[in-house]
Design an enzyme around this catalytic site. Structure first.
Site, PDB file in Angstrom:
ATOM      1  N   GLU A 152      -5.557  -4.669  10.461  1.00 20.13           N
ATOM      2  CA  GLU A 152      -4.505  -3.656  10.724  1.00 20.13           C
ATOM      3  C   GLU A 152      -4.625  -3.119  12.008  1.00 20.13           C
ATOM      4  OE1 GLU A 152      -2.367  -2.498   6.689  1.00 20.13           O
ATOM      5  OE2 GLU A 152      -3.851  -1.033   7.251  1.00 20.13           O
TER       6      GLU A 152
ATOM      7  N   ASN B 205       0.917  -1.367  -0.026  1.00 23.09           N
ATOM      8  CA  ASN B 205       0.192   0.191   0.212  1.00 23.09           C
ATOM      9  C   ASN B 205       1.004   1.242   0.082  1.00 23.09           C
ATOM     10  OD1 ASN B 205      -1.764   2.230   0.380  1.00 23.09           O
ATOM     11  ND2 ASN B 205      -2.576   1.338   2.425  1.00 23.09           N
TER      12      ASN B 205
ATOM     13  N   LYS C  29       0.014   4.138  -0.269  1.00 18.26           N
ATOM     14  CA  LYS C  29      -0.498   5.306   0.334  1.00 18.26           C
ATOM     15  C   LYS C  29      -0.215   6.701  -0.528  1.00 18.26           C
ATOM     16  CE  LYS C  29      -0.221   3.170   4.911  1.00 18.26           C
ATOM     17  NZ  LYS C  29      -0.200   3.171   6.194  1.00 18.26           N
TER      18      LYS C  29
ATOM     19  N   HIS D 106      -9.625   1.247   5.063  1.00 19.11           N
ATOM     20  CA  HIS D 106      -8.306   1.443   5.603  1.00 19.11           C
ATOM     21  C   HIS D 106      -8.482   2.483   6.919  1.00 19.11           C
ATOM     22  CE1 HIS D 106      -4.164   2.520   6.644  1.00 19.11           C
ATOM     23  NE2 HIS D 106      -3.725   1.533   5.791  1.00 19.11           N
TER      24      HIS D 106
ATOM     25  N   GLY E  66       2.617   2.259  10.931  1.00 23.97           N
ATOM     26  CA  GLY E  66       3.469   3.401  10.708  1.00 23.97           C
ATOM     27  C   GLY E  66       4.051   3.609  12.182  1.00 23.97           C
TER      28      GLY E  66
ATOM     29  N   GLU F 154      -6.672   4.874   7.932  1.00 20.99           N
ATOM     30  CA  GLU F 154      -6.542   6.499   7.505  1.00 20.99           C
ATOM     31  C   GLU F 154      -7.720   6.821   7.063  1.00 20.99           C
ATOM     32  OE1 GLU F 154      -3.026   5.640   5.453  1.00 20.99           O
ATOM     33  OE2 GLU F 154      -2.091   5.067   7.524  1.00 20.99           O
TER      34      GLU F 154
ATOM     35  N   SER G 251       3.292  -2.150  10.442  1.00 20.02           N
ATOM     36  CA  SER G 251       4.967  -2.293  10.796  1.00 20.02           C
ATOM     37  C   SER G 251       5.577  -3.644  10.307  1.00 20.02           C
ATOM     38  CB  SER G 251       5.166  -1.765  12.374  1.00 20.02           C
ATOM     39  OG  SER G 251       4.940  -0.525  12.484  1.00 20.02           O
TER      40      SER G 251
HETATM   41  P1  13P Z   1       2.987   0.359   7.765  1.00 21.60           P
HETATM   42  O1  13P Z   1       3.790  -0.858   7.291  1.00 21.60           O
HETATM   43  O2  13P Z   1       3.903   1.790   7.226  1.00 21.60           O
HETATM   44  O3  13P Z   1       2.766   0.374   9.219  1.00 21.60           O
HETATM   45  O4  13P Z   1       1.543   0.724   7.151  1.00 21.60           O
HETATM   46  C1  13P Z   1       0.616  -0.452   7.270  1.00 21.60           C
HETATM   47  C2  13P Z   1      -0.496  -0.001   6.388  1.00 21.60           C
HETATM   48  O5  13P Z   1      -1.324   0.942   6.968  1.00 21.60           O
HETATM   49  C3  13P Z   1      -0.853  -0.994   5.304  1.00 21.60           C
HETATM   50  O6  13P Z   1      -2.199  -0.581   4.716  1.00 21.60           O
END
Ligand code: 13P
Length: 246
Positions: free
Chosen positions: A164, A9, A11, A93, A170, A95, A208
């Site tokens: 997640e 992803n 982002k 997601h 992150g 976010e 992560s």
């Molecule tokens: P990270 O791997 O940066 O923690 O992000 C995970 C994520 O949100 C994947 O959709």
């Protein structure tokens, strides 16, 4: 035996030169004995499709509209994605749930819209740190998944689910393999009650995931791969995570 799936992803990261370098690096690291896909920002879908054409790597979007078409400025429909070969769309997601106030029902409607056009939704669920500390993890992820189960009914077996935990995204703070497996087992049980296909469904872990922790996470009974954020932006790291899934 479920074949593992690793999805990057990206982002809101990327540029023409950065994408070209990243995709070339991933292509150069093949073959992978696992399913691999990248979910890229909308403007880069087309060039990603061209770059990955002829390879076994798949690509997807990071969101999709719940609507078929119409006066929805800024939205992208599943039909548009399907038109040029989009395989996956991430929906729900954390976010998007947090910054765009997406409700469980909207996420479910997006998943339905994607499936209706043959785009596989990767439905994300996960609890915040506050919810985990309050002992609400199970209730939260079950509620999030339940909306999708009720909306998709007999088609539920066709989606991919990604657990997640918000506190692991992150932050460098990964769920332990045991913590992740515990939630995956709950989700699998919930799906099993809804569809005979649950045993074949892929449940990804995200939060992560790095080259050094991927193998132990992917070794868990109900973890069928990963949804990778930061580490998906470095070809070597992403390739190493794909290897860990083989
Ligand atoms: P990270 O791997 O940066 O923690 O992000 C995970 C994520 O949100 C994947 O959709």
């Amino acid at each position: 035996m479920r074949r593992k799936l690793v999805v990057g992803n990206w982002k809101m990261h990327g540029s023409h030169p950065a994408n070209a370098e990243l995709l070339a690096g991933i292509l150069g690291a093949r073959p992978f004995n696992t399913d691999v896909a990248v979910c890229v920002p909308f403007p880069y879908l087309s060039e990603t499709a061209v770059t990955l054409a002829g390879s076994e790597l798949r690509w997807g979007a990071q969101d999709v509209s719940a609507h078929e078409q119409g006066a929805y400025t800024g939205e992208v429909s599943a039909a548009m994605l399907a038109e040029f070969g989009c395989r996956y769309a991430i929906v729900g997601h954390s976010e998007r749930r947090a910054y765009h106030a997406e409700s469980d029902q909207l996420v479910a409607d997006k998943a339905k819209a994607a499936l209706a056009r043959g785009v596989t939704p990767i439905v994300c669920v996960g609890e915040t740190l506050q919810q985990r500390e309050a002992g609400e993890t199970e209730a939260v992820v079950k509620r999030q998944l339940s909306a999708v189960i009720h909306t998709l009914t007999h088609c539920i077996g066709e989606i991919v689910v990604a657990y997640e935990p918000v506190w692991a995204i992150g932050t460098g703070r990964t769920a332990s393999p045991e913590q992740a497996q515990q939630v995956h087992a709950l989700l699998r049980a919930q799906l099993l009650a809804a569809t005979p296909h649950a045993a074949d469904m892929r449940l990804l872990y995200g939060g992560s995931v790095k080259p050094d922790n991927a193998a132990t996470l992917f070794a868990q009974a109900d973890i069928d791969g990963g949804l990778i954020g930061g580490a998906a932006l470095k070809a070597a790291d992403f390739a190493a995570i794909c290897r860990a899934a083989e």
